[in-house]
Design an enzyme around this catalytic site. Structure first.
Site, short mmCIF file in Angstrom:
data_model
loop_
_atom_site.label_atom_id
_atom_site.label_comp_id
_atom_site.label_asym_id
_atom_site.label_seq_id
_atom_site.Cartn_x
_atom_site.Cartn_y
_atom_site.Cartn_z
N LYS A 25 2.00 -14.88 -6.62
CA LYS A 25 1.90 -14.98 -5.28
C LYS A 25 3.44 -15.14 -4.25
O LYS A 25 4.35 -15.31 -5.39
CB LYS A 25 1.12 -16.40 -4.47
CG LYS A 25 1.91 -17.75 -5.09
CD LYS A 25 2.96 -18.19 -3.90
CE LYS A 25 3.67 -19.36 -4.51
NZ LYS A 25 5.03 -19.31 -4.12
N GLY A 114 9.15 -19.08 -8.65
CA GLY A 114 8.63 -19.14 -7.16
C GLY A 114 7.54 -18.21 -7.08
O GLY A 114 7.23 -18.00 -5.84
N LEU A 115 7.06 -17.77 -8.12
CA LEU A 115 5.78 -16.86 -7.89
C LEU A 115 4.40 -17.59 -8.50
O LEU A 115 3.42 -16.80 -8.34
CB LEU A 115 6.17 -15.69 -8.77
CG LEU A 115 7.14 -14.70 -8.50
CD1 LEU A 115 7.54 -13.72 -9.76
CD2 LEU A 115 7.05 -13.80 -7.45
N ASP A 152 -0.76 -24.64 -5.46
CA ASP A 152 -0.61 -23.37 -5.14
C ASP A 152 -2.10 -22.83 -5.88
O ASP A 152 -2.39 -21.92 -5.69
CB ASP A 152 0.26 -22.54 -5.68
CG ASP A 152 1.52 -22.79 -4.76
OD1 ASP A 152 1.73 -23.28 -3.83
OD2 ASP A 152 2.72 -22.71 -5.58
#
Ligand code: C5P
Length: 314
Positions: A25, A114-115, A152
């Site tokens: 993401k 950060g994905l 997340d």
């Protein structure tokens, strides 16, 4: 690999390997509010799943084991500290089954990037073990378990483009046109710890730095209903960007290389250090990628598109 059905030694139907693919993401909008008493920050975010994938394969086994290949080999633990193992145990506890599976992770999403790669792997594990153990849970049931594993993780079950609120775990799909957006994704040589980046933002804000917080997501949601990358690029934003750049100043070189190459937006993904760039189309993305490879300070550059679905069998 297709799902293979066969009779086991006892003549019972045994399910063959279950393969689940899950995307990474990025955040099109990451508005960070104040620190809450529970140690999390209140978020207003727009998640967007992109075509960079990890894959979990689950096989029947006598115990719960995890092996892996690809990004992060030798850097991440494969025991109970791993979010994959924790996801499998959480699902087994909720379903009241023995946590027995042989899990294999094929990893293309970099770690600490950060994905949401670790969160993606947890979401994929829930879907894979749900199928292997035939728990009969709905996606909403899985999302409740996902929320206990990380902020997340619920989004990665759904994918697409979605609004995230609370600490990010409350997810609502965004109604958008069926547009394919083209992205360039630049991986950094090192990683950043998410808690460190949030702490750095708190520190910057306490000293009057850190930039003005992002406003509402209204402009972004309106832009998603158009097909114009320039309009979308103008409203992307990330409150964590200043903190990520403060901890890793070389990110500014990478971001600038994409801006100079004509990207409609250049921003840090989530807590970083991955940088993403919005392009007109695949050809434009290719040109930006070449420029970022040459002039940016990063270890690898890839093309991706979004939105794509979340964790899926097959
Ligand atoms: O939810 P998750 O375990 O992925 O979060 C990792 C860390 O990121 C948290 O422990 C917290 O330090 C930070 N975080 C935060 N506010 C959020 C989400 C994460 O401060 N909304």
């Amino acid at each position: 690999m297709t799902e293979a059905w066969a009779l086991d030694q006892d003549g019972q139907l045994a399910v063959g390997p279950v393969r689940v693919r899950v995307p990474a993401k990025i955040n099109l909008h990451l508005g960070v509010g104040p620190l809450r008493p529970d140690g999390y920050h209140e978020l207003h975010t727009v998640y967007h799943a992109v075509s960079l994938y990890d894959e979990i394969t689950a096989r029947a086994g006598d115990a719960l084991t995890l092996t892996m290949q690809g990004e992060g080999v030798g850097e991440i633990e494969l025991d109970d500290r791993n979010l994959v193992i924790r996801a499998a145990r959480a699902l087994a506890a909720a379903a009241k089954v023995e946590p027995k599976a042989r899990l294999h992770l094929r990893k293309q999403i970099p770690i600490a990037a950060g994905l949401a790669g670790g969160s993606a792997d947890a979401a994929a594990t829930l879907v894979a073990c749900d199928s292997l153990w035939d728990t009969g849970f709905s996606r909403a049931d899985l999302a409740d378990i996902a929320a206990t594993l990380g902020s997340d993780v619920p989004f990665l079950l759904y994918g697409g483009t979605a609004l995230g609120t609370g600490r990010g775990e409350t997810v609502n799909p965004v109604l958008a046109r069926a547009t394919r957006w083209h992205w360039v994704i630049a991986f950094s040589a090192g990683g950043l710890s998410t808690p460190d980046v949030y702490r750095e933002l708190d520190r910057l804000r306490a000293s009057g730095k850190g930039g003005a917080p992002l406003g509402s997501t209204d402009g972004l949601l309106a832009a998603l209903r158009q097909r114009d990358p320039a309009a979308l690029g103008a409203v992307l934003g990330n409150d964590l960007q200043a903190a990520a750049v403060s901890l890793m100043p070389q990110l500014e070189t990478t971001l600038q290389s994409g801006r100079d190459a004509g990207a409609h937006a250049a921003l840090v993904s989530g807590s970083g250090p991955t940088c993403v760039f919005l392009a007109d189309d695949e050809a434009h993305a290719g040109e930006i990628a070449d420029a970022v490879r040459e002039h940016g300070d990063c270890r690898e550059v890839q093309l991706a598109h979004g939105p794509v679905p979340g964790a899926r069998v097959g």
